[in-house]
Design a protein around this motif. Structure first.
Motif, short mmCIF file in Angstrom:
data_model
loop_
_atom_site.label_atom_id
_atom_site.label_comp_id
_atom_site.label_asym_id
_atom_site.label_seq_id
_atom_site.Cartn_x
_atom_site.Cartn_y
_atom_site.Cartn_z
N ASN A 58 7.86 8.64 -9.91
CA ASN A 58 8.62 9.52 -9.01
C ASN A 58 7.83 10.17 -7.87
N THR A 59 6.50 10.06 -7.86
CA THR A 59 5.71 10.48 -6.68
C THR A 59 4.39 9.69 -6.68
N GLY A 60 3.70 9.78 -5.55
CA GLY A 60 2.38 9.16 -5.47
C GLY A 60 1.36 9.93 -6.30
N THR A 61 1.54 11.24 -6.39
CA THR A 61 0.63 12.06 -7.20
C THR A 61 0.70 11.62 -8.66
N VAL A 62 1.93 11.40 -9.12
CA VAL A 62 2.13 10.94 -10.50
C VAL A 62 1.55 9.53 -10.68
N TYR A 107 -12.45 13.82 2.22
CA TYR A 107 -11.45 13.87 3.31
C TYR A 107 -10.23 13.06 2.89
N THR A 108 -9.25 13.74 2.36
CA THR A 108 -8.01 13.09 1.91
C THR A 108 -6.96 14.17 1.69
N TRP A 109 -5.78 13.74 1.31
CA TRP A 109 -4.72 14.69 0.93
C TRP A 109 -5.03 15.26 -0.45
N GLU A 110 -4.61 16.50 -0.69
CA GLU A 110 -4.85 17.16 -1.98
C GLU A 110 -4.29 16.35 -3.14
N GLY A 111 -3.24 15.55 -2.84
CA GLY A 111 -2.59 14.75 -3.88
C GLY A 111 -3.48 13.67 -4.47
N THR A 112 -4.60 13.37 -3.83
CA THR A 112 -5.56 12.45 -4.45
C THR A 112 -6.31 13.16 -5.58
N VAL A 113 -6.54 14.44 -5.40
CA VAL A 113 -7.46 15.19 -6.26
C VAL A 113 -6.72 15.97 -7.35
N GLU A 166 -7.42 2.58 -6.87
CA GLU A 166 -7.28 2.65 -5.42
C GLU A 166 -6.09 3.56 -5.07
N ASP A 167 -6.34 4.59 -4.28
CA ASP A 167 -5.23 5.39 -3.75
C ASP A 167 -4.74 4.68 -2.49
N CYS A 168 -3.58 4.05 -2.63
CA CYS A 168 -3.02 3.22 -1.54
C CYS A 168 -1.84 3.92 -0.88
N ALA A 169 -1.82 5.25 -0.93
CA ALA A 169 -0.67 5.98 -0.37
C ALA A 169 -0.44 5.66 1.10
N HIS A 170 -1.49 5.17 1.80
CA HIS A 170 -1.35 4.85 3.23
C HIS A 170 -1.37 3.35 3.49
N ALA A 171 -1.36 2.53 2.45
CA ALA A 171 -1.77 1.13 2.65
C ALA A 171 -0.72 0.09 2.25
N PHE A 173 0.52 4.02 -5.20
CA PHE A 173 1.21 4.12 -3.91
C PHE A 173 2.13 5.34 -3.91
N SER A 174 2.39 5.85 -2.70
CA SER A 174 3.38 6.93 -2.53
C SER A 174 4.54 6.42 -1.68
N PHE A 175 5.74 6.86 -2.00
CA PHE A 175 6.91 6.57 -1.15
C PHE A 175 7.50 7.86 -0.59
N SER A 194 7.02 10.33 4.73
CA SER A 194 6.28 9.90 5.93
C SER A 194 5.69 8.49 5.77
N LYS A 195 5.80 7.91 4.57
CA LYS A 195 5.05 6.69 4.28
C LYS A 195 5.72 5.43 4.86
N LEU A 196 4.98 4.32 4.83
CA LEU A 196 5.45 3.08 5.48
C LEU A 196 6.68 2.49 4.80
N PHE A 256 -5.14 17.31 10.31
CA PHE A 256 -4.12 16.67 9.47
C PHE A 256 -4.53 16.80 8.00
N TYR A 257 -5.79 16.56 7.72
CA TYR A 257 -6.35 16.81 6.39
C TYR A 257 -7.59 17.68 6.56
N GLU A 258 -7.86 18.49 5.54
CA GLU A 258 -9.13 19.21 5.47
C GLU A 258 -9.94 18.59 4.36
C1 LIG Z 1 -3.82 9.83 0.42
C2 LIG Z 1 -2.69 10.33 -0.41
N1 LIG Z 1 -2.81 10.34 -1.76
C3 LIG Z 1 -1.84 10.76 -2.56
C4 LIG Z 1 -0.64 11.19 -2.05
C5 LIG Z 1 0.39 11.73 -2.98
O1 LIG Z 1 1.64 11.18 -2.81
P1 LIG Z 1 2.99 12.03 -3.06
O2 LIG Z 1 3.15 12.96 -1.92
O3 LIG Z 1 4.04 10.98 -3.10
O4 LIG Z 1 2.84 12.72 -4.36
C6 LIG Z 1 -0.44 11.18 -0.67
C7 LIG Z 1 0.87 11.58 -0.09
O5 LIG Z 1 1.19 12.34 0.63
C8 LIG Z 1 -1.49 10.76 0.18
O6 LIG Z 1 -1.36 10.76 1.51
#
Ligand SMILES: Cc1ncc(COP(=O)(O)O)c(C=O)c1O
Length: 432
Positions: free
Chosen positions: A70-74, A96-102, A168-173, A192-194, A197-199, A333-335
């Motif tokens: 249900n999410t990319g974080t999950v 350097y990534t979205w918090e959802g990676t960590v 591999e975090d492929c949320a952008h790929a 992957f994330s859907f 904003s994703k592709l 965009f990211y910190e």
């Molecule tokens: C690099 C990266 N990793 C993980 C996520 C987490 O995905 P989601 O927002 O679907 O939980 C995102 C999404 O925004 C992302 O950009």
């Protein structure tokens, strides 16, 4: 009154760029099908649309199995569980990534270890990974960020040498390929994330991919409240949660996957043209091309702004001026995650940060990753992928606006404007 829109001039671009997401009657028909089927939930597990999409998604990424979540974080959390991450294990992540990676690393009570990014790609610097490995390291979690891949050749070599797993975090790929191999297919699992904003998007959603059936069975159990997986060959029983993707969301993914190759071709063509327009523009740098990327998957077009070659005007002013010219783009965009206001980590909430340590790890103060900080606070400029889904004239407008702002950059000296103030803040902290 100046020439730039931010100082009162005419904006260069007055019409909007293509909006995102897009839909066709195919999504409508698929939604109608779910509506009338009465099978709306991700249970009985999994639904018809979710299964059909996962099969195609796996094929596109040259991988055997895919599972919607249900999410990319999950997706990342489930992948960590699949490789058997235990509390206290360390996971190497790019700073350097979205918090959802960590976040998912902390959620499974493991310890994120931040490594700087490669300035050529803004992805995890594979050359620095080995130095970050300790006896507690279990996983390397590279992100294929923006429009580049992390150096999978080197990451996989290091992982093999130290018996580490790779997620591999492929949320952008989505749809991206490295040496003919799909994003997510090279490591042990891909996530992957859907998100909207994703592709490819279902508003919210995600998928885990893998060539390893045992891992995929654990993913299926974990996201389905611990129930047996579909094949149940390995018979793992774990405590799981409800992280299933509902059928309405799965239904809109299939048609988008069908459209992805045509959309990717348009983006790629426009981005190539963009690069010819920007080559040798003082103040602007391009990320290094990598011939190992055999299919581009740009979540965003990312370029570098060098303020020292633009009369020392800070990036916040440059980006705000571009926005006022009518060009959607972003700087901060990211910190680096360890500095982000979305990462207020308190060791009292995450016991693994204290186990076996003289004092709790203070993840917010113990890191300094210069390339991540330079990209985040000074250099990177992100353009959303939909800017490049239109005509060549749209792309020319972006390049023209960059040239216009650079030619009139003195107008920005000392300027105060809400858009500039906002650009100095992370996305979560901006005034609307
Ligand atoms: C690099 C990266 N990793 C993980 C996520 C987490 O995905 P989601 O927002 O679907 O939980 C995102 C999404 O925004 C992302 O950009």
């Amino acid at each position: 009154m100046g020439k730039l829109a931010i100082t009162g001039g005419e904006p260069l671009r007055k019409t909007p760029f293509p909006s995102w997401p897009t839909s066709t009657k195919e999504e409508g028909l698929a939604l109608e099908d779910v509506l009338t089927s009465t099978k709306w939930g991700g249970q009985p597990f999994p639904g018809k649309h979710s299964v059909a999409f996962a099969k195609k998604f796996a094929e596109v990424h040259t991988v055997k199995y895919a599972q919607c979540v249900n999410t990319g974080t999950v997706a990342i959390q489930a992948a960590l569980k699949a490789v058997g991450i235990r509390p206290g294990d360390e996971v190497i992540v790019p700073a350097y990534t979205w918090e959802g990676t960590v976040g998912p690393v902390l959620l499974v009570n493991a310890v994120p270890v931040f490594v700087d990014v490669d300035p050529d790609t803004y992805c995890l610097d594979a050359k620095l990974v080995e130095k970050a490995i300790t006896p507690k390291t279990r996983v390397i979690l590279p992100v294929h960020l923006g429009m580049r891949f992390a150096d999978m050749d080197e990451i996989l070599r290091v992982a093999r040498k130290h018996s580490l797993k790779v997620i591999e975090d492929c949320a952008h790929a989505h749809g991206g390929m490295w040496m003919g191999k799909g994003a997510g297919s090279m490591g042990d699992l891909g996530a992957f994330s859907f998100q909207s904003s994703k592709l490819i998007t279902s508003g919210e959603g995600g998928a885990v991919v893998s060539n390893n059936l045992e891992y995929m069975e654990k993913v299926q159990s974990y996201i389905n409240a611990g129930r047996a997986s579909i094949t149940d060959k390995y018979h793992h029983r774990i405590i799981g949660f409800n992280y299933r993707l509902g059928e309405f969301q799965a239904a809109v993914l299939g048609p988008q996957l069908d459209r992805l190759p045509a959309q990717s071709a348009i983006r790629e063509k426009n981005m190539k043209h963009f690069e010819t327009r920007l080559q040798s523009t003082p103040g602007i740098g391009l990320l290094k091309p990598d011939p190992r990327i055999t299919r581009l998957a740009p979540y965003g077009y990312v370029l570098k702004y060098f303020s020292d070659k633009a009369k020392d005007i800070p990036r916040a002013s440059f980006v705000a001026a571009l926005q006022l010219e009518g060009i959607p783009c972003d700087g901060l965009f990211y910190e680096p995650v360890y500095k982000s206001s979305l990462f207020p980590v308190d060791p009292a909430d995450f016991p693994a940060l204290s186990w076996g340590r003289e004092k709790p790890l203070d993840l917010r103060s113990m890191y300094s990753c210069p390339e991540s900080e330079r990209a985040a606070y000074h250099e990177a400029v992100w353009f959303p992928h939909q800017n490049f889904l239109g005509s060549q004239e749209d792309t020319d407008a972006i390049a023209d606006a960059i040239h216009k702002v650079l030619s009139n950059i003195e107008e920005l000296r000392g300027l105060d404007h809400k858009a500039i103030r906002n650009q100095k803040l992370g996305r979560a902290d901006r005034e609307s």
